[in-house]
Design a protein around this motif. Structure first.
Motif, mmCIF file in Angstrom:
data_model
loop_
_atom_site.group_PDB
_atom_site.id
_atom_site.type_symbol
_atom_site.label_atom_id
_atom_site.label_comp_id
_atom_site.label_asym_id
_atom_site.label_seq_id
_atom_site.Cartn_x
_atom_site.Cartn_y
_atom_site.Cartn_z
ATOM 1 N N ARG A 19 0.887 -1.264 0.279
ATOM 2 C CA ARG A 19 -0.096 0.049 0.169
ATOM 3 C C ARG A 19 0.987 1.295 -0.043
ATOM 4 O O ARG A 19 0.505 2.360 -0.186
ATOM 5 C CB ARG A 19 -1.053 -0.056 0.910
ATOM 6 N N ASP A 109 4.513 -3.305 15.578
ATOM 7 C CA ASP A 109 4.812 -3.001 14.059
ATOM 8 C C ASP A 109 5.867 -2.299 13.945
ATOM 9 O O ASP A 109 5.999 -1.137 14.548
ATOM 10 C CB ASP A 109 3.581 -2.282 13.438
ATOM 11 N N ARG A 112 5.467 1.277 13.057
ATOM 12 C CA ARG A 112 4.918 2.295 13.950
ATOM 13 C C ARG A 112 5.956 3.245 14.696
ATOM 14 O O ARG A 112 6.279 2.581 15.812
ATOM 15 C CB ARG A 112 3.929 1.727 14.844
ATOM 16 N N ALA A 167 -7.438 -0.601 17.082
ATOM 17 C CA ALA A 167 -6.253 -1.435 17.812
ATOM 18 C C ALA A 167 -4.824 -0.747 17.108
ATOM 19 O O ALA A 167 -4.739 -0.620 16.259
ATOM 20 C CB ALA A 167 -6.324 -2.870 17.666
ATOM 21 N N THR A 193 -5.605 -10.474 12.385
ATOM 22 C CA THR A 193 -4.704 -9.524 11.919
ATOM 23 C C THR A 193 -4.157 -8.867 12.851
ATOM 24 O O THR A 193 -3.178 -8.039 12.746
ATOM 25 C CB THR A 193 -5.746 -8.338 11.217
ATOM 26 N N LYS A 217 0.398 4.037 12.210
ATOM 27 C CA LYS A 217 1.142 2.811 11.346
ATOM 28 C C LYS A 217 1.462 3.484 10.137
ATOM 29 O O LYS A 217 0.470 3.820 9.269
ATOM 30 C CB LYS A 217 0.148 1.663 11.217
HETATM 31 C C1 LIG Z 1 -1.632 -4.914 14.161
HETATM 32 C C2 LIG Z 1 -2.402 -3.752 13.637
HETATM 33 O O1 LIG Z 1 -1.229 -2.794 13.728
HETATM 34 C C3 LIG Z 1 -3.532 -3.314 14.708
HETATM 35 O O2 LIG Z 1 -4.132 -2.395 14.098
HETATM 36 C C4 LIG Z 1 -3.009 -4.187 12.190
HETATM 37 O O3 LIG Z 1 -4.125 -5.071 12.572
HETATM 38 C C5 LIG Z 1 -2.111 -4.378 11.410
HETATM 39 O O4 LIG Z 1 -2.948 -4.590 10.215
HETATM 40 P P1 LIG Z 1 -2.096 -4.612 8.674
HETATM 41 O O5 LIG Z 1 -3.063 -4.677 7.710
HETATM 42 O O6 LIG Z 1 -1.270 -6.042 8.711
HETATM 43 O O7 LIG Z 1 -1.162 -3.305 8.535
#
Ligand SMILES: C[C@](O)(CO)[C@H](O)COP(=O)(O)O
Ligand SMILES: Nc1ccn([C@@H]2O[C@H](COP(=O)(O)OP(=O)(O)OP(=O)(O)O)[C@@H](O)[C@H]2O)c(=O)n1
Length: 234
Positions: A19, A109, A112, A167, A193, A217
């Motif tokens: 993305r 992540d 992040r 989340a 996820t 993120k």
């Molecule tokens: C783990 C997460 O950042 C919580 O919001 C999200 O689920 C990650 O999603 P992605 O589609 O793998 O970015």
């Protein structure tokens, strides 16, 4: 006298960043001339006492050895998987023999980098005595629309947001419970996820710990400059 649980960190960094529409995976884009991944790892490792850190990388990763983190002997790497959940489970398996079932694992992540040390401390302080664990999350602040069909998305209904949260990460669970929950969910084909959803499929109710909404993120191109601005203000 039981020994206190240790804290382990997993930073999934095996994604390709589709993305983001860049020719470099987003965790290896630069902010202030530093890799996003290095910023994320340093902001976590400098602000909490982790016994170790496992970073799942893509099998095709050829950037890691150029990072500042590669020289940090607290950090180990392993090979990630097709989805984020596969990468996290791979990291948990790589920690077998180092982590005990009752140890805490924080999963954050790589994308992040704006994690604030106060959120990290609050998550750990809030959950360390909890039987399940939980996650940083932010209450939804926008009105939410559910789209119907059609070439142009049209509003099918407005969702009641009063009990909805976004989340975030880190998400913090016990090593043994999280590994078992992820193994079960991946075997069952559950739509997982994040770590919390795997724990939920195993019948748990993780705690929502309110975190800063600027724990962004990096997902689409516009997010990189925004993350840079947020970091400049932290
Ligand atoms: C783990 C997460 O950042 C919580 O919001 C999200 O689920 C990650 O999603 P992605 O589609 O793998 O970015
Ligand atoms: N197979 C995967 C997929 C994602 N991640 C990591 O999980 C985090 C959040 O995932 P996401 O934002 O979806 O990253 P990507 O999967 O790289 O993004 P995209 O979906 O746009 O390809 C990122 O740090 C990413 O590197 C991972 O370790 N292994």
């Amino acid at each position: 006298m039981t020994t206190p649980p240790k804290y382990w960190l997993i930073v999934p960094a095996a994604g390709i960043g589709k993305r983001m529409q860049s020719d470099v995976p987003k965790q290896y884009l630069r902010l202030d001339n530093r890799f996003v991944l290095d910023i994320t790892l340093s902001r976590l490792l400098h602000n909490a006492d982790f016994s170790g850190c496992m970073v799942p990388l893509s099998a095709q990763d050829h950037w890691w050895l150029d990072t500042e983190s590669a020289a940090d002997d607290r950090i180990q790497t392993c090979t990630g998987g097709a989805e984020r959940a596969d990468s996290v489970l791979s990291a948990l398996h790589a920690l077998d023999g180092q982590a005990n079932d009752s140890d805490w694992v924080l999963v954050h992540d790589a994308a992040r980098p704006c994690i604030h040390r106060d959120d990290l401390s609050n998550l750990i302080d809030t959950l360390s005595g909890h039987p399940v664990g939980g996650l940083l999350a932010a209450p939804v602040a926008d009105t939410l629309k559910q789209a119907g069909g059609g070439v142009l998305p049209e509003v099918e209904t407005t969702i009641d947001r009063s009990r909805l949260w976004r989340a975030l990460t880190p998400q913090m669970f016990r090593f043994g419970q999280l590994k078992a929950a992820l193994e079960a969910s991946l075997t069952n084909g559950d739509p997982v996820t994040d770590e919390s959803s795997a724990m939920e499929f195993s019948g748990n109710m993780p705690v929502l710990v309110e975190g800063r909404p600027d724990n962004l993120k990096i997902t689409v191109p516009a997010d990189l400059a925004l993350a840079g601005f947020i970091l400049s203000r932290l």
